[in-house]
Design a protein around this motif. Sequence first.
Motif, PDB file in Angstrom:
ATOM      1  N   UNK B 157      -0.040 -19.218  -3.595  1.00  0.00           N
ATOM      2  CA  UNK B 157       0.792 -18.944  -4.778  1.00  0.00           C
ATOM      3  C   UNK B 157       0.043 -19.331  -6.047  1.00  0.00           C
ATOM      4  N   UNK B 158      -0.624 -20.478  -5.985  1.00  0.00           N
ATOM      5  CA  UNK B 158      -1.374 -20.954  -7.160  1.00  0.00           C
ATOM      6  C   UNK B 158      -2.498 -19.969  -7.500  1.00  0.00           C
ATOM      7  N   UNK B 159      -3.183 -19.505  -6.473  1.00  0.00           N
ATOM      8  CA  UNK B 159      -4.300 -18.568  -6.680  1.00  0.00           C
ATOM      9  C   UNK B 159      -3.831 -17.254  -7.273  1.00  0.00           C
ATOM     10  N   UNK B 160      -2.717 -16.754  -6.749  1.00  0.00           N
ATOM     11  CA  UNK B 160      -2.212 -15.478  -7.244  1.00  0.00           C
ATOM     12  C   UNK B 160      -1.858 -15.598  -8.725  1.00  0.00           C
ATOM     13  N   UNK B 161      -1.257 -16.730  -9.099  1.00  0.00           N
ATOM     14  CA  UNK B 161      -0.907 -16.925 -10.505  1.00  0.00           C
ATOM     15  C   UNK B 161      -2.155 -16.986 -11.384  1.00  0.00           C
ATOM     16  N   UNK B 162      -3.159 -17.646 -10.856  1.00  0.00           N
ATOM     17  CA  UNK B 162      -4.433 -17.818 -11.568  1.00  0.00           C
ATOM     18  C   UNK B 162      -5.021 -16.481 -12.015  1.00  0.00           C
ATOM     19  N   UNK B 163      -4.825 -15.476 -11.180  1.00  0.00           N
ATOM     20  CA  UNK B 163      -5.422 -14.174 -11.454  1.00  0.00           C
ATOM     21  C   UNK B 163      -4.781 -13.516 -12.670  1.00  0.00           C
ATOM     22  N   UNK B 164      -3.476 -13.744 -12.830  1.00  0.00           N
ATOM     23  CA  UNK B 164      -2.801 -13.023 -13.918  1.00  0.00           C
ATOM     24  C   UNK B 164      -2.454 -13.904 -15.111  1.00  0.00           C
ATOM     25  N   UNK B 165      -2.766 -15.202 -15.041  1.00  0.00           N
ATOM     26  CA  UNK B 165      -2.348 -16.075 -16.138  1.00  0.00           C
ATOM     27  C   UNK B 165      -3.261 -17.277 -16.302  1.00  0.00           C
ATOM     28  N   UNK B 166      -3.305 -17.806 -17.531  1.00  0.00           N
ATOM     29  CA  UNK B 166      -4.034 -19.048 -17.778  1.00  0.00           C
ATOM     30  C   UNK B 166      -3.188 -20.258 -17.433  1.00  0.00           C
ATOM     31  N   UNK B 167      -1.877 -20.052 -17.330  1.00  0.00           N
ATOM     32  CA  UNK B 167      -1.017 -21.218 -17.132  1.00  0.00           C
ATOM     33  C   UNK B 167      -1.011 -21.627 -15.669  1.00  0.00           C
ATOM     34  N   UNK B 168      -1.158 -22.909 -15.457  1.00  0.00           N
ATOM     35  CA  UNK B 168      -1.367 -23.445 -14.111  1.00  0.00           C
ATOM     36  C   UNK B 168      -0.099 -23.430 -13.275  1.00  0.00           C
ATOM     37  N   UNK B 169      -0.200 -22.947 -12.068  1.00  0.00           N
ATOM     38  CA  UNK B 169       0.930 -22.948 -11.134  1.00  0.00           C
ATOM     39  C   UNK B 169       1.365 -24.386 -10.854  1.00  0.00           C
ATOM     40  N   UNK B 170       2.673 -24.644 -10.975  1.00  0.00           N
ATOM     41  CA  UNK B 170       3.191 -25.954 -10.601  1.00  0.00           C
ATOM     42  C   UNK B 170       3.057 -27.026 -11.666  1.00  0.00           C
ATOM     43  N   UNK B 171       2.280 -26.778 -12.720  1.00  0.00           N
ATOM     44  CA  UNK B 171       2.153 -27.773 -13.792  1.00  0.00           C
ATOM     45  C   UNK B 171       3.414 -27.723 -14.652  1.00  0.00           C
ATOM     46  N   UNK B 172       3.980 -28.884 -14.929  1.00  0.00           N
ATOM     47  CA  UNK B 172       5.261 -28.910 -15.642  1.00  0.00           C
ATOM     48  C   UNK B 172       5.175 -28.226 -17.001  1.00  0.00           C
ATOM     49  N   UNK B 173       3.989 -28.227 -17.603  1.00  0.00           N
ATOM     50  CA  UNK B 173       3.879 -27.614 -18.932  1.00  0.00           C
ATOM     51  C   UNK B 173       3.764 -26.081 -18.848  1.00  0.00           C
TER      52      UNK B 173
END
Lengths: 206, 206
Positions: B157-173
């Motif tokens: 899930x984290x990797x997939x997000x990485x591909x389309x966004x700069x915002x970190x998967x699971x990071x509260x911010x």
Amino acid sequence: MKIITISREFGSGGRELGKRLSDVLGFDYYDKEIITGIAKNTGMDEKYLDQMLDTHGWRNIPMMYHHSFAGMAMPVNQTEIMMEQKNVIEQIAKAGKDCIIVGRNADILLEEYHPFTMFVCADMESKIKRCLERAPEGENHTPKEMERKIHQIDKNRARTREIISDSEWGAASSYNITVNTSGWEIKELVPSVAAFAQCWFEHTQK
Amino acid sequence: MKIITISREFGSGGRELGKRLSDVLGFDYYDKEIITGIAKNTGMDEKYLDQMLDTHGWRNIPMMYHHSFAGMAMPVNQTEIMMEQKNVIEQIAKAGKDCIIVGRNADILLEEYHPFTMFVCADMESKIKRCLERAPEGENHTPKEMERKIHQIDKNRARTREIISDSEWGAASSYNITVNTSGWEIKELVPSVAAFAQCWFEHTQK
């Protein structure tokens, strides 16, 4: 009795959120008041104590002296200050009034009271902006310097927590909720957080 | 229109929270429905697609074939599936009805609609317990195996997000709020989260 604890990244607006929340909910509010309590109990200078605890972290507080009742200089070590802080926070809880406590690991210290625990964060850009806007007169940090200051203070907060708890500072699984203030005025977020807290105390008291 | 997106750690109960929240708020609910949409649009098998997207992550989906209208086998690559997922999610938003979308990076894909973005987490112990209790018949993972599975799925899930966004998967911010379900029944948390969301839409619509 309802206790809300707020831990926060430096510059995230956690303190303002706590203050505004206490106004909305009618809870007592403790933040600098804890320092005042420690100062009173130890005879140490409040401003110095505040600066030491905030900026240098637990491990780095130099040996300090306070004046005993008899006027004699007495050494106070770090552990004693932390113990005194713990005492003051426990006294607040024992008073039995609904309250919000900002910082100082109150969530850990008051675990047995089942506080509603909150962490407040923001992205670095928002935190730098907030800190620069609110800088006291005479403080002229560049954004880069402010970023370093934010990192330093948060590192100390994380370290201090590490000493008294296994739960990681700032990790979302260490708190009930984490609120990200990036891009918002704190006052815009207060109604939502207040609503969450009120429901929390109604529905989750075990 | 109000959109709530829920991202979550595997086993945190994020899906149950989303479902219950949609019942309380009267919002439409989208989760597996998105897979159904992709399957319909591509002619691919729904179950296979679900498993591929969930378990293997974006980079690792093997080349797949679907059948064209003419009945000919056509290659479908990963990008096409992701594009189709994006299409389906955008169609949901364009329909203009209040909704909750679980997973699939809907918070990123629908940024322009200003969704209320939530992340749901829990400590590993709670997640393992939850997953073991809810394991489908025939699945007999040990706690250790379940922990590995949780790590693997979340890593994807984290990797997939990485591909389309700069915002970190699971990071509260990366989200507006993060809710920690450790030690709670999801239904106990629903009123608080619903109250937060309702206030959010009332007070923060810009």
